[in-house]
Design a protein around this motif. Structure first.
Motif, PDB file in Angstrom:
ATOM      1  N   PHE A  23       0.886  -1.440  -0.070  1.00 33.79           N
ATOM      2  CA  PHE A  23       0.012   0.177   0.052  1.00 33.79           C
ATOM      3  C   PHE A  23       0.781   1.354   0.253  1.00 33.79           C
ATOM      4  N   ILE A  24       0.586   2.159  -0.967  1.00 32.48           N
ATOM      5  CA  ILE A  24       1.483   3.399  -1.184  1.00 32.48           C
ATOM      6  C   ILE A  24       0.362   4.569  -0.958  1.00 32.48           C
ATOM      7  N   LEU A  25       0.624   5.277   0.053  1.00 28.00           N
ATOM      8  CA  LEU A  25      -0.170   6.633   0.702  1.00 28.00           C
ATOM      9  C   LEU A  25       0.266   7.684  -0.248  1.00 28.00           C
ATOM     10  N   SER A  26      -0.141   7.770  -1.374  1.00 28.20           N
ATOM     11  CA  SER A  26       0.440   9.034  -2.241  1.00 28.20           C
ATOM     12  C   SER A  26       0.068  10.266  -1.928  1.00 28.20           C
ATOM     13  N   LYS A  27      -1.082  10.431  -1.181  1.00 24.27           N
ATOM     14  CA  LYS A  27      -1.213  11.679  -0.355  1.00 24.27           C
ATOM     15  C   LYS A  27      -0.617  11.697   1.072  1.00 24.27           C
ATOM     16  N   ILE A  48      -7.013   4.257  -5.732  1.00 18.04           N
ATOM     17  CA  ILE A  48      -8.144   4.867  -4.916  1.00 18.04           C
ATOM     18  C   ILE A  48      -8.003   6.265  -4.798  1.00 18.04           C
ATOM     19  N   VAL A  49      -8.995   6.927  -5.411  1.00 11.70           N
ATOM     20  CA  VAL A  49      -8.899   8.394  -4.838  1.00 11.70           C
ATOM     21  C   VAL A  49     -10.078   8.794  -3.901  1.00 11.70           C
ATOM     22  N   ASP A  50      -9.388   9.468  -3.015  1.00  8.34           N
ATOM     23  CA  ASP A  50     -10.197   9.902  -1.914  1.00  8.34           C
ATOM     24  C   ASP A  50     -10.805  11.178  -2.305  1.00  8.34           C
ATOM     25  N   PHE A  51     -12.076  11.017  -2.901  1.00  4.68           N
ATOM     26  CA  PHE A  51     -13.011  12.050  -3.665  1.00  4.68           C
ATOM     27  C   PHE A  51     -13.745  12.797  -2.594  1.00  4.68           C
ATOM     28  N   LEU A  81      -4.750   8.179  -3.527  1.00  2.00           N
ATOM     29  CA  LEU A  81      -4.599   9.410  -3.724  1.00  2.00           C
ATOM     30  C   LEU A  81      -5.672  10.370  -3.279  1.00  2.00           C
ATOM     31  N   GLY A  82      -5.417  11.744  -3.134  1.00  2.00           N
ATOM     32  CA  GLY A  82      -6.353  12.659  -2.866  1.00  2.00           C
ATOM     33  C   GLY A  82      -6.599  13.309  -4.010  1.00  2.00           C
ATOM     34  N   LEU A 110       3.141  15.399  -3.851  1.00  2.00           N
ATOM     35  CA  LEU A 110       1.888  14.656  -4.438  1.00  2.00           C
ATOM     36  C   LEU A 110       2.459  14.179  -5.927  1.00  2.00           C
ATOM     37  N   GLY A 111       1.832  13.136  -6.271  1.00  2.00           N
ATOM     38  CA  GLY A 111       1.844  12.527  -7.761  1.00  2.00           C
ATOM     39  C   GLY A 111       3.088  11.450  -7.811  1.00  2.00           C
ATOM     40  N   GLN A 112       3.928  11.541  -6.779  1.00  2.66           N
ATOM     41  CA  GLN A 112       5.020  10.636  -6.937  1.00  2.66           C
ATOM     42  C   GLN A 112       4.616   9.229  -6.390  1.00  2.66           C
ATOM     43  N   GLY A 113       3.622   9.189  -5.370  1.00  2.47           N
ATOM     44  CA  GLY A 113       3.272   7.636  -4.803  1.00  2.47           C
ATOM     45  C   GLY A 113       2.818   6.855  -6.021  1.00  2.47           C
ATOM     46  N   ILE A 114       1.884   7.463  -6.779  1.00  3.23           N
ATOM     47  CA  ILE A 114       1.146   6.633  -7.828  1.00  3.23           C
ATOM     48  C   ILE A 114       2.218   6.313  -8.957  1.00  3.23           C
ATOM     49  N   SER A 115       3.155   7.170  -9.138  1.00  3.85           N
ATOM     50  CA  SER A 115       4.070   6.937 -10.087  1.00  3.85           C
ATOM     51  C   SER A 115       5.265   5.837  -9.760  1.00  3.85           C
TER      52      SER A 115
END
Length: 272
Positions: A62-66, A172-175, A144-145, A117-122
């Protein structure tokens, strides 16, 4: 684990978040609380992990991109048994392993140091591709946020994940519709999120991010999808579970006072 058990654990995770941020007198409660149900479902139901062997080769990651929502990951790891809950109460203290953003070198169970931000998903794309190449069955989950979607790096990663058919990857986008400066729609709209990911050839699932039935069903559908990465767009409420924090951008990065922390813990079913 059934829905009631997951709801109970999510409440504990939220209480831990509030206590830790209050103790630190600094942190990000809003986005931590909005993601608590998703993160609880991942750590207690979905992911193949072992607190006794955090580095096992076939583990899911699990990567917490936010990364600013680090307290929710710390709390889930603690409740899952990676370390005592009391340890994370040193959040943001001088010399503590529990920094404001997750550090993979200091806390067991953290797979990547995040915050930019953005590096986690990358990095998640790279992890998923590496697992494919190595024949490793481990799956990669990334949170992601919604404000994070304003980063161009996110869409480069989305393009790459689809190109390599990374069906072992779930974003997963925390929308929750809010970010530090207010509403996404006022700062820089990210809508339509579903259509954008679909245009990048992702499998798109939209859910209520606080309904465990929908959360678990979405993860099952993601596992069943082949040759496409999956994005779960989870509609949430910033500050979920604490009445005076819910849907209030002012609680993006603000610690509760003694009185506010006590009220929050009690609303979440805990004792101060």
């Amino acid at each position: 684990m059934d829905k009631k058990q997951l709801e109970t654990l999510a409440a504990k995770v939220r209480i831990d978040v509030v206590r830790a941020i209050h103790s630190a007198a600094s942190g990000h409660p809003g986005g931590s609380l909005s993601a608590a149900d998703i993160v609880t479902a991942l750590y207690f139901n979905e992911m193949n992990i072992d607190p006794e062997n955090p580095k096992k080769e076939d583990r899911d990651k699990f990567i917490l991109s936010k990364g600013h929502a680090g307290p929710v990951q710390y709390a889930a790891l603690a409740e899952r048994g990676y370390y005592p809950v009391s340890d994370m109460m040193r959040l943001r203290k001088l010399g503590s392993n529990f920094q404001g953003h997750p550090n993979m070198h200091k806390v067991p169970g953290i797979e990547m140091s995040t915050g930019s931000l953005g590096q986690g998903i990358s990095v998640s794309v790279g992890m998923a591709l590496a697992n494919k190449m190595d024949g490793n069955p481990g799956r990669i989950y990334t949170l992601l946020g919604d404000g994070e979607l304003q980063e161009g790096l996110v869409w480069e990663a989305a393009m790459s994940a689809a190109h390599y058919k990374l069906d072992n990857m779930v974003a997963i986008v925390d929308f929750n519709g809010l970010q530090i400066d207010g509403k996404n729609d006022d700062v820089m709209t990210v809508k339509p999120i579903d259509e954008k990911f679909a245009a990048f050839d992702w499998n798109v699932i939209v859910i209520d991010g606080h309904d465990f039935d929908e959360i678990l069903d979405a993860f099952a559908k993601a596992r069943a999808c082949k040759e496409k990465p999956t994005v779960i767009i989870a509609k949430t409420h910033k500050g979920k579970g604490v009445s005076f924090m819910e849907d209030n951008p002012g609680w993006h990065g603000k610690a509760p006072s003694d009185e506010e922390a006590k009220l929050a813990v009690e609303e979440l079913g805990g004792e101060w």
